[in-house]
Design a protein around this motif. Structure first.
Motif: not given
Lengths: 187, 187
Positions: B75-104
């Motif tokens: 409900h933040s930013a009048n419901g506009q922040a969640h799922g925004s392109a910016e957030v999605v891009a950041k989450e993908r980068a985070a997934a690269d880094r965090i899941f990248g800590l595991l064996p392949g």
């Protein structure tokens, strides 16, 4: 839904162990989540016949009785409190109440999983118990001692109270972790 | 083990939602645990073809990217922040880094489960998403408003931002929960 609202209270049950950064005590809700993740990651350390999905379910449920009883740290009261007859009786009463909030079949299914975990006899329960014992060791290593410092634990006590249980479910993992505890215990 | 230690940081990511007693914000680690329990309890609300075990695994992993990105309240930013392109891009980068800590292989398996959850197309992911949306509603009901009060949410916004998603995975459950939200929204 009454059960799920009641379960929320597990997030307010504090453990002796802290977060890895030492900033605050860990609570039993987030601890249960972390253990489920341990099971998913360390699946290749499980013995034959272990179902990781059953282990995950077991770990999600395993601490719910602490809503009534609180966490009983493994090293508290010189290692005598955890698993004492008094604590076991209180935990059974808590299981009656908490799993009793569920519809009959589901309550019985969850209760049976919790009993299986407590008995630590089946391959699934032995593996789940070893994760429940090793995760606090990793937290203590990360924050420079944690509950070992709080309770003045020796390397021998760690081995008898923790190592034996971890090694029962994941022998290779305990060899690896024990090696890392030498930097704290200096042995 | 590096991944499991890193995951510990999810316990320090705070959500807008509080515990049921309103005492403090919920963190994303304990939230993930609670959702896994929701899946186990509400299994009979799942549609055909849903594997509760896969849903539980998905829910255990689903918020790990928040270690880098933080929680983005629905409900933040009048419901506009969640799922925004910016957030999605950041989450993908985070997934690269965090899941990248595991064996392949394991990293790829976890990443695929997280992607499946995010895409919300398979029966498992649709059910998991509906639980992720309904749990905060139950927390808000328990504490007399919670994030609805914080963000001035209306019954119509709850329906469009939350209800539609919940109903997609668990139609009967949303009818039941919506009825209970009337006491807050007075509609």
């Amino acid at each position: 839904m009454a059960f799920l609202d009641e379960a929320d209270r597990l997030k307010s049950v504090l453990r002796a162990t802290t977060l890895c950064d030492g900033s605050r005590p860990e609570n039993s809700g987030e601890h249960s989540w972390h253990l489920a993740l341990y099971a998913m990651v360390l699946a290749d350390q499980a013995g034959p016949g272990v179902s990781i999905d059953r282990v995950v379910r077991m770990l999600i449920l395993h601490d719910l009785v602490e809503i009534d009883v609180g966490d009983v740290p493994i090293h508290s009261a010189n290692g005598q409190a955890h698993g004492s007859a008094e604590v076991v009786a209180k935990e059974r009463a808590a299981a009656d109440r908490i799993f009793g909030l569920l519809p009959g079949d589901l309550g019985a299914e969850f209760r049976a999983l919790w009993e299986e975990f407590e008995a630590a006899e089946t391959p699934d329960a032995v593996f789940a118990k070893s994760l429940d014992r090793v995760q606090p060791v990793m937290q203590n290593l990360a924050c420079g001692g944690g509950t070992w410092r709080t309770y003045g634990v020796t390397a021998e006590q760690l081995e008898s109270r923790v190592g034996v249980k971890v090694a029962r479910g994941t022998p290779g993992l305990w060899d690896w972790v024990r090696e890392r505890t030498r930097s704290y215990f200096g042995s």
